[in-house]
Write a protein that holds these residues in place. Structure first.
Motif, PDB file in Angstrom:
ATOM      1  N   ILE A   1     -54.341  22.141  17.886  1.00 12.06           N
ATOM      2  CA  ILE A   1     -52.922  22.010  18.233  1.00 12.06           C
ATOM      3  C   ILE A   1     -52.071  22.051  16.969  1.00 12.06           C
ATOM      4  O   ILE A   1     -51.016  22.702  16.937  1.00 12.06           O
ATOM      5  N   ALA A   2     -52.519  21.380  15.912  1.00 14.25           N
ATOM      6  CA  ALA A   2     -51.792  21.418  14.635  1.00 14.25           C
ATOM      7  C   ALA A   2     -51.695  22.848  14.122  1.00 14.25           C
ATOM      8  O   ALA A   2     -50.638  23.274  13.630  1.00 14.25           O
ATOM      9  N   ASP A   3     -52.773  23.606  14.246  1.00 16.21           N
ATOM     10  CA  ASP A   3     -52.758  25.012  13.812  1.00 16.21           C
ATOM     11  C   ASP A   3     -51.725  25.811  14.594  1.00 16.21           C
ATOM     12  O   ASP A   3     -50.994  26.642  14.032  1.00 16.21           O
ATOM     13  N   GLU A   4     -51.661  25.578  15.913  1.00 17.71           N
ATOM     14  CA  GLU A   4     -50.725  26.315  16.758  1.00 17.71           C
ATOM     15  C   GLU A   4     -49.276  25.937  16.430  1.00 17.71           C
ATOM     16  O   GLU A   4     -48.403  26.803  16.323  1.00 17.71           O
ATOM     17  N   LEU A   5     -49.023  24.645  16.254  1.00 21.34           N
ATOM     18  CA  LEU A   5     -47.664  24.212  15.912  1.00 21.34           C
ATOM     19  C   LEU A   5     -47.264  24.743  14.538  1.00 21.34           C
ATOM     20  O   LEU A   5     -46.122  25.160  14.330  1.00 21.34           O
ATOM     21  N   ARG A   6     -48.199  24.758  13.616  1.00 24.40           N
ATOM     22  CA  ARG A   6     -47.927  25.299  12.282  1.00 24.40           C
ATOM     23  C   ARG A   6     -47.575  26.775  12.366  1.00 24.40           C
ATOM     24  O   ARG A   6     -46.666  27.268  11.682  1.00 24.40           O
ATOM     25  N   ARG A   7     -48.300  27.516  13.207  1.00 22.68           N
ATOM     26  CA  ARG A   7     -48.045  28.947  13.385  1.00 22.68           C
ATOM     27  C   ARG A   7     -46.658  29.171  13.979  1.00 22.68           C
ATOM     28  O   ARG A   7     -45.918  30.067  13.541  1.00 22.68           O
ATOM     29  N   LEU A   8     -46.275  28.357  14.960  1.00 23.39           N
ATOM     30  CA  LEU A   8     -44.969  28.511  15.599  1.00 23.39           C
ATOM     31  C   LEU A   8     -43.834  28.209  14.615  1.00 23.39           C
ATOM     32  O   LEU A   8     -42.803  28.879  14.626  1.00 23.39           O
ATOM     33  N   ILE A   9     -44.027  27.207  13.767  1.00 17.65           N
ATOM     34  CA  ILE A   9     -43.005  26.892  12.761  1.00 17.65           C
ATOM     35  C   ILE A   9     -42.876  28.039  11.775  1.00 17.65           C
ATOM     36  O   ILE A   9     -41.766  28.462  11.421  1.00 17.65           O
ATOM     37  N   ALA A  10     -44.022  28.582  11.336  1.00 17.54           N
ATOM     38  CA  ALA A  10     -44.001  29.702  10.382  1.00 17.54           C
ATOM     39  C   ALA A  10     -43.343  30.934  11.000  1.00 17.54           C
ATOM     40  O   ALA A  10     -42.684  31.714  10.298  1.00 17.54           O
ATOM     41  N   ALA A  11     -43.501  31.102  12.313  1.00 20.25           N
ATOM     42  CA  ALA A  11     -42.936  32.268  12.993  1.00 20.25           C
ATOM     43  C   ALA A  11     -41.447  32.096  13.287  1.00 20.25           C
ATOM     44  O   ALA A  11     -40.799  33.043  13.751  1.00 20.25           O
ATOM     45  N   GLY A  12     -40.907  30.919  13.052  1.00 16.37           N
ATOM     46  CA  GLY A  12     -39.478  30.696  13.270  1.00 16.37           C
ATOM     47  C   GLY A  12     -39.116  30.224  14.660  1.00 16.37           C
ATOM     48  O   GLY A  12     -37.938  30.219  15.021  1.00 16.37           O
ATOM     49  N   THR A  13     -40.117  29.847  15.457  1.00 11.31           N
ATOM     50  CA  THR A  13     -39.811  29.309  16.789  1.00 11.31           C
ATOM     51  C   THR A  13     -38.925  28.075  16.663  1.00 11.31           C
ATOM     52  O   THR A  13     -37.999  27.873  17.451  1.00 11.31           O
ATOM     53  N   TRP A  14     -39.213  27.250  15.660  1.00 18.03           N
ATOM     54  CA  TRP A  14     -38.370  26.109  15.329  1.00 18.03           C
ATOM     55  C   TRP A  14     -37.988  26.243  13.861  1.00 18.03           C
ATOM     56  O   TRP A  14     -38.844  26.443  12.996  1.00 18.03           O
ATOM     57  N   LEU A  15     -36.711  26.156  13.582  1.00 20.92           N
ATOM     58  CA  LEU A  15     -36.210  26.306  12.220  1.00 20.92           C
ATOM     59  C   LEU A  15     -36.078  24.944  11.547  1.00 20.92           C
ATOM     60  O   LEU A  15     -36.181  23.900  12.195  1.00 20.92           O
ATOM     61  N   VAL A  16     -35.852  24.971  10.245  1.00 20.21           N
ATOM     62  CA  VAL A  16     -35.683  23.736   9.490  1.00 20.21           C
ATOM     63  C   VAL A  16     -34.560  22.904  10.113  1.00 20.21           C
ATOM     64  O   VAL A  16     -33.465  23.423  10.388  1.00 20.21           O
ATOM     65  N   GLY A  17     -34.844  21.661  10.384  1.00 23.17           N
ATOM     66  CA  GLY A  17     -33.862  20.770  10.994  1.00 23.17           C
ATOM     67  C   GLY A  17     -33.934  20.714  12.499  1.00 23.17           C
ATOM     68  O   GLY A  17     -33.341  19.823  13.116  1.00 23.17           O
ATOM     69  N   ASP A  18     -34.667  21.666  13.122  1.00 21.35           N
ATOM     70  CA  ASP A  18     -34.782  21.662  14.582  1.00 21.35           C
ATOM     71  C   ASP A  18     -35.685  20.522  15.042  1.00 21.35           C
ATOM     72  O   ASP A  18     -36.670  20.170  14.385  1.00 21.35           O
ATOM     73  N   ARG A  19     -35.339  19.993  16.196  1.00 22.70           N
ATOM     74  CA  ARG A  19     -36.166  18.965  16.815  1.00 22.70           C
ATOM     75  C   ARG A  19     -37.240  19.635  17.658  1.00 22.70           C
ATOM     76  O   ARG A  19     -36.952  20.538  18.453  1.00 22.70           O
ATOM     77  N   LEU A  20     -38.480  19.223  17.480  1.00 26.56           N
ATOM     78  CA  LEU A  20     -39.565  19.743  18.297  1.00 26.56           C
ATOM     79  C   LEU A  20     -39.453  19.177  19.714  1.00 26.56           C
ATOM     80  O   LEU A  20     -38.801  18.144  19.924  1.00 26.56           O
ATOM     81  N   PRO A  21     -40.079  19.823  20.698  1.00 24.22           N
ATOM     82  CA  PRO A  21     -40.121  19.219  22.034  1.00 24.22           C
ATOM     83  C   PRO A  21     -40.677  17.805  21.940  1.00 24.22           C
ATOM     84  O   PRO A  21     -41.415  17.471  21.010  1.00 24.22           O
ATOM     85  N   SER A  22     -40.337  16.967  22.901  1.00 21.06           N
ATOM     86  CA  SER A  22     -40.791  15.577  22.872  1.00 21.06           C
ATOM     87  C   SER A  22     -42.310  15.508  22.915  1.00 21.06           C
ATOM     88  O   SER A  22     -42.987  16.457  23.340  1.00 21.06           O
ATOM     89  N   GLU A  23     -42.845  14.397  22.504  1.00 20.61           N
ATOM     90  CA  GLU A  23     -44.302  14.230  22.499  1.00 20.61           C
ATOM     91  C   GLU A  23     -44.894  14.356  23.903  1.00 20.61           C
ATOM     92  O   GLU A  23     -45.934  15.008  24.079  1.00 20.61           O
ATOM     93  N   PRO A  24     -44.277  13.770  24.937  1.00 25.63           N
ATOM     94  CA  PRO A  24     -44.810  13.981  26.294  1.00 25.63           C
ATOM     95  C   PRO A  24     -44.792  15.457  26.707  1.00 25.63           C
ATOM     96  O   PRO A  24     -45.725  15.940  27.360  1.00 25.63           O
TER      97      PRO A  24
END
Length: 244
Positions: A8-31
């Motif tokens: 899961i960490a690998d997938e989230l890291r990939r999404l951040i690198a791809a720009g799905t979430w930009l610097v300062g963006d809030r990720l979806p909630s933990e639930p």
């Protein structure tokens, strides 16, 4: 094989690198993320802690997890002896708190004093903006000197204490530094705004006088994602001392 949270960490890291979430963006909630990846909340939090340890994500209590802006690193220079202090690569604000404490087993061994010996503790905490960058706790036995509070601009590594020792007539002849890596204590994690699974660099420093008496000991804790240690050679030390 990698654990589920590592995938899961690998997938989230990939999404951040791809720009799905930009610097300062809030990720979806933990639930939400736990439901998306069909895992328990503790497993999801383990994945987020991996990214927090890498400096990609920061957890803001009460607000959620956010993509973190790559920060400037603070540099601690190891190798300077007696004169001068470690260098700081970035301007930081430093606060100081003092207290009288008794030496526990660890400090008694470090300072070569009996357990229960009275010490003055100086706690220097540095910040870059709102981000804590280091904690330096410096200890001086009362039998060496009863020192006051430095009036100068505070040095994040506790160099002000050596200035106080010099003013009191205590001359530091040698200084030894030992570097280790570990996970922070709960208190250190709270002060540095990190999780207890974020690695820290620890510099254990002792200073002795001409009689080989330990006159000062310090423990400097640096978050591994916000700091680096510079090892200096003999020629580097001479150049730094010549520069002041």
């Amino acid at each position: 094989m990698a654990n589920r949270y590592q995938h899961i960490a690998d997938e989230l890291r990939r999404l951040i690198a791809a720009g799905t979430w930009l610097v300062g963006d809030r990720l979806p909630s933990e639930p939400e993320l736990a439901a998306r990846y069909r895992v328990s909340t503790p497993t999801l939090r383990n994945a987020l802690e991996v990214l927090q340890g890498e400096g990609l994500v920061e957890k803001r209590h009460g607000s959620g997890n956010f993509v973190r802006r790559p920060g400037q690193r603070v540099t601690y220079a190891v190798g300077r002896r007696v004169e001068g202090r470690g260098t700081v690569s970035t301007a930081v604000d430093v606060t100081l708190e003092t207290a009288v404490v008794e030496a526990d087993s660890r400090l008694s061994s470090l300072l070569r004093v009996q357990p229960g010996t009275s010490l003055t503790e100086y706690a220097f905490v540095s910040h870059l903006g709102t981000s804590p960058r280091s904690v330096a706790r410096v200890y001086v036995p009362h039998a060496v000197a009863r020192l006051g509070i430095p009036e100068d601009v505070f040095d994040p590594w506790g160099g002000n204490v050596r200035d106080l020792l010099a003013a009191a007539g205590v001359r530091v002849v040698t200084m030894t530094e030992q570097i280790t890596a570990r996970f922070p204590t709960a208190s250190e994690a709270q002060t540095l705004h990190i999780t207890t699974r974020t690695p820290v660099l620890v510099i254990q420093r002792t200073a002795t006088d001409a009689d080989a008496r330990v006159v000062e000991a310090a423990l400097v804790v640096l978050p591994g994602d916000r700091a680096e240690i510079l090892l200096t050679t003999g020629s580097d030390i001479e150049e730094m001392e010549a520069a002041g």
